[in-house]
Design an enzyme around this catalytic site. Structure first.
Site, mmCIF file in Angstrom:
data_model
loop_
_atom_site.group_PDB
_atom_site.id
_atom_site.type_symbol
_atom_site.label_atom_id
_atom_site.label_comp_id
_atom_site.label_asym_id
_atom_site.label_seq_id
_atom_site.Cartn_x
_atom_site.Cartn_y
_atom_site.Cartn_z
ATOM 1 N N ASP A 77 37.039 69.194 -45.482
ATOM 2 C CA ASP A 77 36.850 69.601 -44.096
ATOM 3 C C ASP A 77 37.920 70.664 -43.907
ATOM 4 O O ASP A 77 39.109 70.340 -43.792
ATOM 5 C CB ASP A 77 37.099 68.426 -43.145
ATOM 6 C CG ASP A 77 36.918 68.846 -41.705
ATOM 7 O OD1 ASP A 77 37.260 69.998 -41.378
ATOM 8 O OD2 ASP A 77 36.455 68.034 -40.889
ATOM 9 N N HIS A 78 37.513 71.932 -43.898
ATOM 10 C CA HIS A 78 38.541 72.975 -44.009
ATOM 11 C C HIS A 78 39.488 73.000 -42.805
ATOM 12 O O HIS A 78 40.595 73.515 -42.903
ATOM 13 C CB HIS A 78 37.916 74.352 -44.270
ATOM 14 C CG HIS A 78 37.329 75.015 -43.064
ATOM 15 N ND1 HIS A 78 36.096 74.669 -42.555
ATOM 16 C CD2 HIS A 78 37.789 75.996 -42.258
ATOM 17 C CE1 HIS A 78 35.850 75.427 -41.490
ATOM 18 N NE2 HIS A 78 36.847 76.245 -41.288
ATOM 19 N N HIS A 137 34.874 68.556 -38.046
ATOM 20 C CA HIS A 137 36.096 69.212 -37.568
ATOM 21 C C HIS A 137 36.626 68.587 -36.267
ATOM 22 O O HIS A 137 37.806 68.272 -36.158
ATOM 23 C CB HIS A 137 35.851 70.699 -37.313
ATOM 24 C CG HIS A 137 35.216 71.423 -38.471
ATOM 25 N ND1 HIS A 137 35.518 71.137 -39.777
ATOM 26 C CD2 HIS A 137 34.294 72.423 -38.521
ATOM 27 C CE1 HIS A 137 34.823 71.932 -40.571
ATOM 28 N NE2 HIS A 137 34.063 72.718 -39.839
#
Ligand code: BG6
Length: 505
Positions: A185-186, A248
């Site tokens: 999950d950047h 996010h």
């Protein structure tokens, strides 16, 4: 963090000719190389459907660096040294032969290396292909090396719903141990997101007030000005709930709401985050309408340019029911947060691109100032700005200089640019380095992903089965549908406008 400078490493990137590698993964690897974080012995093996020579593939990647790297265009000498470690192999992911060739390439690459390399399989492909690649990795014994030396990186979306996430977890866990699986999950790699834990758990003044006694409500707003662009086909099957909220936004919420981990060890941190997801109040079908609002953008003007509505975008159904905006009210049912609403919203084609967490504190119990002194009175608010500005502001009341007692709100600001300059690593640099070092703190564990899906399933189900009659219901360059205002206004609050300094122009 484990061993700091990584051991010899081979990256096998599936989908290497795609956008993600071009824009994000490869520029991040190159920057790690420039900053001396890559080991002496490393190799990047790109695979994809298209046929490329090594030279053409390298040139494509160089173009990506020149366009997207935070450090600007590549220097010839540095690129030369880096790119000689890159090779390409055309591969049909359904064909055993491709995996055998990858196996041979790995064997050939590590010949003469003084240490056994870590082999990292990176799935930079559309999620439909995760299962077939994982199965073929197993079938062709590419994952049979030492578990400490074999890892797999899985991009989002991790599943399309609870059931598919469970079956993907099951499939991956049949092949790999959980500690070999890196679910990206950047957002977790973003510098200002990592700082939330530092801010909360390295400062003793916060803990006593970080609870329902002092905090009135929390807002998390992840807004984007961009539309779906060329990703219409993907987005039609996703929508903002799957694309942003399930991962996010809920991860940000977990960082705000989690208890203090007993150490910074990956599973300790992840345990505390799972606790949050499990404490979140499940949606009862009859409450969804009241607590979750969806929207879809219509046409409009963004910064002087006419932009199409979602239904007019390429590869989008002209009658699409896919939501491009969501606003949801959550509760975390535990001692710390009982009764404190968490309002989240995210959407495309909104007025401003910004990711901001606002913590609104309760008002003072008794006001001693006369009315004329408190015209601009505002409860204390802590604003954690993740992007574009990276800052933490505490809004407090202060006396305006002058002969009268006039109070107004002022910001106490910690701002990255002023404190540290602009040299901040990209999320992918952090995450790739962690993958090489074997640190899973910033990656999603299987149970975490499932808990997030489980929470959202009633909303997903309701939105999927009941078409929205009012789509499109917000115009580009707005703040979403009116109902999103109503969602929060019913409780006597409003969405905060974003701090001035994060606004463009
Ligand atoms: C991705 C979503 O995960 O995050 C995109 O798929 C979204 O739709 C992007 O635009 C936003 O990321 P960032 O880092 O630009 O805020």
């Amino acid at each position: 963090m484990l061993d700091l400078k990584p051991q010899p490493v081979i990256f096998v990137i599936f989908g290497a000719t795609g956008d993600l590698n071009w824009r994000k993964i490869n520029p991040a690897l190159y920057n790690l190389f420039l900053d001396n974080w890559l080991p002496e012995q490393f190799a990047i093996l790109g695979t994809g459907r298209s046929k490329y020579s090594d030279t053409d593939f390298r040139n494509k990647l160089l173009d990506g660096i020149n366009k997207f790297s935070r450090k600007g265009a590549a220097d010839n000498g540095d690129w030369e040294k880096f790119s000689k470690n890159i090779t390409y192999q055309a591969a049909d992911i359904n064909d055993d032969k491709a995996y055998q060739e990858i196996g041979e390439k790995i064997a050939e690459l590590k010949k003469g290396w003084n240490k056994e390399p870590t082999v990292i399989f990176y799935m930079a492909v559309a999620s439909d292909f995760f299962p077939v690649i994982a199965k073929n990795i197993k079938k062709n014994k590419l994952a049979s090396g030492h578990p400490d030396k074999t890892r797999i990186v899985v991009e989002k979306p991790f599943g399309n719903d609870l059931e598919s996430a469970r079956s993907l977890n099951k499939l991956l866990c049949d092949i790999f141990d959980e500690n070999q699986i890196y679910r990206i999950d950047h957002y977790l790699g973003k510098e200002a997101v990592q700082n939330i834990m530092a801010f909360r758990f390295a400062n003793s003044i916060l803990e006593p007030i970080w609870n329902r006694n002092y905090i009135q409500h929390v807002q998390i707003s992840v807004s984007e000005q961009i539309g779906v662009g060329s990703r219409g086909q993907f987005y039609e099957g996703a929508g903002v709930l799957r694309d942003m909220i399930q991962n996010h936004v809920l991860q940000l919420l977990c960082l705000v709401a989690m208890e203090n981990p007993i150490s910074f060890q990956a599973d300790e941190v992840r345990n505390r985050k799972v606790d949050v997801l499990r404490s979140m109040r499940p949606f009862q079908p009859e409450e969804i309408k009241r607590n979750a609002v969806r929207g879809q953008y219509g046409e409009g003007w963004i910064e002087g340019v006419k932009v199409p509505g979602y239904r007019e975008e390429a590869d989008v159904d002209p009658k699409s029911n896919t939501e491009t905006f969501a606003a949801i009210k959550f509760f975390v049912d535990n001692w710390r947060w009982h009764g404190v609403p968490f309002y989240v919203r995210s959407g495309k084609r909104l007025h401003q691109s910004a990711s901001i967490i606002s913590i609104q504190f309760r008002d003072v119990p008794h006001l001693v100032f006369p009315d004329e002194a408190i015209d601009n009175w505002r409860q204390n608010r802590l604003i954690i700005s993740i992007q574009p500005e990276m800052s933490i502001r505490l809004q407090v009341q202060a006396k305006k200089p002058g002969l009268e007692m006039i109070l107004n709100t002022v910001d106490m600001v910690f701002d990255y640019d002023n404190n540290y300059g602009k040299e901040t690593p990209e999320a992918y640099e952090t995450l790739l380095l962690d993958t090489m070092q074997g640190d899973q703190t910033l990656f999603m564990r299987g149970d975490q992903v499932e808990a997030a899906w489980e929470l959202l399933m009633p909303v997903l189900h309701s939105w999927q089965t009941k078409s929205s009659l009012d789509f499109p219901n917000y115009s580009a360059d707005s703040w979403g549908p009116e109902l999103a205002e109503a969602l929060i206004a019913r409780d006597g609050f409003h969405w905060f406008s974003l701090p001035k300094s994060t606004k463009k122009g």
